[in-house]
Scaffold this active site. Sequence first.
Site, mmCIF file in Angstrom:
data_model
loop_
_atom_site.group_PDB
_atom_site.id
_atom_site.type_symbol
_atom_site.label_atom_id
_atom_site.label_comp_id
_atom_site.label_asym_id
_atom_site.label_seq_id
_atom_site.Cartn_x
_atom_site.Cartn_y
_atom_site.Cartn_z
ATOM 1 N N HIS A 115 22.838 47.126 5.340
ATOM 2 C CA HIS A 115 23.119 48.131 4.120
ATOM 3 C C HIS A 115 21.893 48.841 3.916
ATOM 4 O O HIS A 115 21.243 48.249 2.735
ATOM 5 C CB HIS A 115 24.167 47.686 3.080
ATOM 6 C CG HIS A 115 24.353 48.781 2.126
ATOM 7 N ND1 HIS A 115 25.505 48.530 1.455
ATOM 8 C CD2 HIS A 115 23.968 49.838 1.953
ATOM 9 C CE1 HIS A 115 25.582 49.805 0.463
ATOM 10 N NE2 HIS A 115 24.617 50.627 0.855
ATOM 11 N N ALA A 148 25.464 56.804 -7.359
ATOM 12 C CA ALA A 148 24.632 57.690 -6.868
ATOM 13 C C ALA A 148 25.404 58.462 -5.796
ATOM 14 O O ALA A 148 24.451 59.075 -4.892
ATOM 15 C CB ALA A 148 23.178 57.361 -6.655
ATOM 16 N N HIS A 191 28.163 46.018 -2.030
ATOM 17 C CA HIS A 191 27.488 45.552 -3.251
ATOM 18 C C HIS A 191 28.484 44.715 -4.396
ATOM 19 O O HIS A 191 28.652 45.628 -5.455
ATOM 20 C CB HIS A 191 26.613 46.586 -3.677
ATOM 21 C CG HIS A 191 27.005 48.042 -3.705
ATOM 22 N ND1 HIS A 191 28.236 48.284 -3.944
ATOM 23 C CD2 HIS A 191 26.320 49.056 -2.887
ATOM 24 C CE1 HIS A 191 28.455 49.698 -4.002
ATOM 25 N NE2 HIS A 191 27.222 50.147 -3.089
ATOM 26 N N ARG A 227 43.189 39.697 -16.990
ATOM 27 C CA ARG A 227 44.719 40.245 -16.931
ATOM 28 C C ARG A 227 44.729 41.285 -15.468
ATOM 29 O O ARG A 227 45.773 41.401 -15.018
ATOM 30 C CB ARG A 227 45.297 40.724 -17.943
ATOM 31 C CG ARG A 227 45.817 39.590 -19.023
ATOM 32 C CD ARG A 227 46.383 40.197 -20.162
ATOM 33 N NE ARG A 227 45.404 41.007 -20.912
ATOM 34 C CZ ARG A 227 45.082 40.467 -21.976
ATOM 35 N NH1 ARG A 227 45.022 38.964 -22.346
ATOM 36 N NH2 ARG A 227 44.430 41.433 -22.724
ATOM 37 N N HIS A 242 20.583 44.506 -10.196
ATOM 38 C CA HIS A 242 22.076 44.882 -9.831
ATOM 39 C C HIS A 242 22.929 43.443 -10.327
ATOM 40 O O HIS A 242 24.172 43.869 -10.706
ATOM 41 C CB HIS A 242 22.188 45.034 -8.447
ATOM 42 C CG HIS A 242 21.796 46.486 -8.046
ATOM 43 N ND1 HIS A 242 20.370 46.902 -7.830
ATOM 44 C CD2 HIS A 242 22.499 47.646 -7.936
ATOM 45 C CE1 HIS A 242 20.236 48.083 -7.425
ATOM 46 N NE2 HIS A 242 21.387 48.805 -7.459
ATOM 47 N N ASP A 251 20.486 47.622 0.097
ATOM 48 C CA ASP A 251 20.835 48.940 -0.211
ATOM 49 C C ASP A 251 19.777 49.812 -0.699
ATOM 50 O O ASP A 251 19.568 50.622 -1.651
ATOM 51 C CB ASP A 251 21.866 49.037 -1.439
ATOM 52 C CG ASP A 251 22.610 50.376 -1.734
ATOM 53 O OD1 ASP A 251 22.431 51.138 -0.940
ATOM 54 O OD2 ASP A 251 23.118 50.478 -2.799
ATOM 55 N N ALA A 268 20.377 53.949 -8.443
ATOM 56 C CA ALA A 268 20.440 54.658 -7.350
ATOM 57 C C ALA A 268 19.874 53.618 -6.148
ATOM 58 O O ALA A 268 18.740 53.818 -5.912
ATOM 59 C CB ALA A 268 19.566 55.831 -7.486
ATOM 60 N N GLY A 269 20.711 52.774 -5.570
ATOM 61 C CA GLY A 269 20.327 52.193 -4.635
ATOM 62 C C GLY A 269 19.304 51.193 -5.009
ATOM 63 O O GLY A 269 19.504 50.884 -6.450
#
Length: 384
Positions: A58, A139, A215, A226, A250, A272, A306-307
């Site tokens: 990725h 993004a 991701h 729940r 992230h 990513d 953004a990545g």
Amino acid sequence: MEYYIKADRFLLESEEKIGGYLLVENGRFGNFVNKVPVCAVVEDWTGYTVAPGLFDTHIHGIKNYDVMDGTVKAVQEISAILPELGVTRFLPTTLTSSKHDLQKAILAVKEGIDKGLPGAKSEGIFLEGPYFTNKHKGAQNPAFFRNPSYEEFTEWQQLADGMIVKVALAPERPGSIDFIEKVSKENVFISIAHTDASYECCRNAIKAGATIFVHLFNGMSGLHHRKPGAVGAALLNNQTYTEIICDGFHVHPHMANLAFQIKEEKLVLITDCMRAGLMPDGDYSLGDFQVKMNNNIARTVTGSLAGSTLTLIDGVKNFYKWSRKGLHIVWHLASLSPANSIGKGNQLGSISPGKLADYVVIDENFEVQMTAITGEIIYKRLNI
């Protein structure tokens, strides 16, 4: 061509070996031995560790190039840069965009592969989108979101000459289950991403043939006691692979550890990475969005991540530090697990007799000293 590699440590498929020699023959790994024949050719890496080549399943771009540039040059430059980072295989990854731009990117990747990539080799194309939903869009450009279309995918696959191996979608979109059932039968791996799907919806998608979550924790409905959501479905299904970005932004390190405790070898380290990777702080683009990178964190003007600008070897280094697991275990999360996630584990991703001889030589600080693909050295540090 036949030669032996000598090193202090080898990260083999099932264990770590101290000292000894590893045979490379006709571009594939042979047996590990303690002595070599007289007059054998030896690549001497005493003082270093030999590990399998990394596989980034990725990655959008790096060093100011992006797959969505839609040029052969961009694809070839990304390929050329990756070996110095220990990456020998990758999936050029698209973004949600107009049909024209996606077709342009697909054709550029195909042409780049046909002409020959100078560094890391592509194992196919990853279409990240455009079948997503707004709530966890990240993004990705919602102007081009739409329901999955088997006819549209077939058109793209024909353009790609069958090179599309992975597609990401939001399974709550109408027509998703039928799409998953059809496409997954064509040796294409379906990923769940940028989705607000419920736990039950994700389970239905898995039953239909989805096998990967993109991701983890990012771009998906969260975990609640729940409402387990997409995160719960990713963690609680032991048949699916789950990507994770280990840059420390992230995903919190403790949550990355939790994911590993549950998923074990089904956890897949990815980057990513977008075009700002290996670049200084400043203004960049990701698809149709303007992005600002500050302290290696890339965000859109609205503040969405953004990545990333992560390199895969830094992801390995980070998770090795966070998890305190053996390097042999952690490394394979970025080599063998990615290969297994797209059905390539019998050919790639680990040092085992008969597999393609993709390997990397690293020092104690994870600095890449040399990288080889199918036994051929394609990168070596200048000061070596």
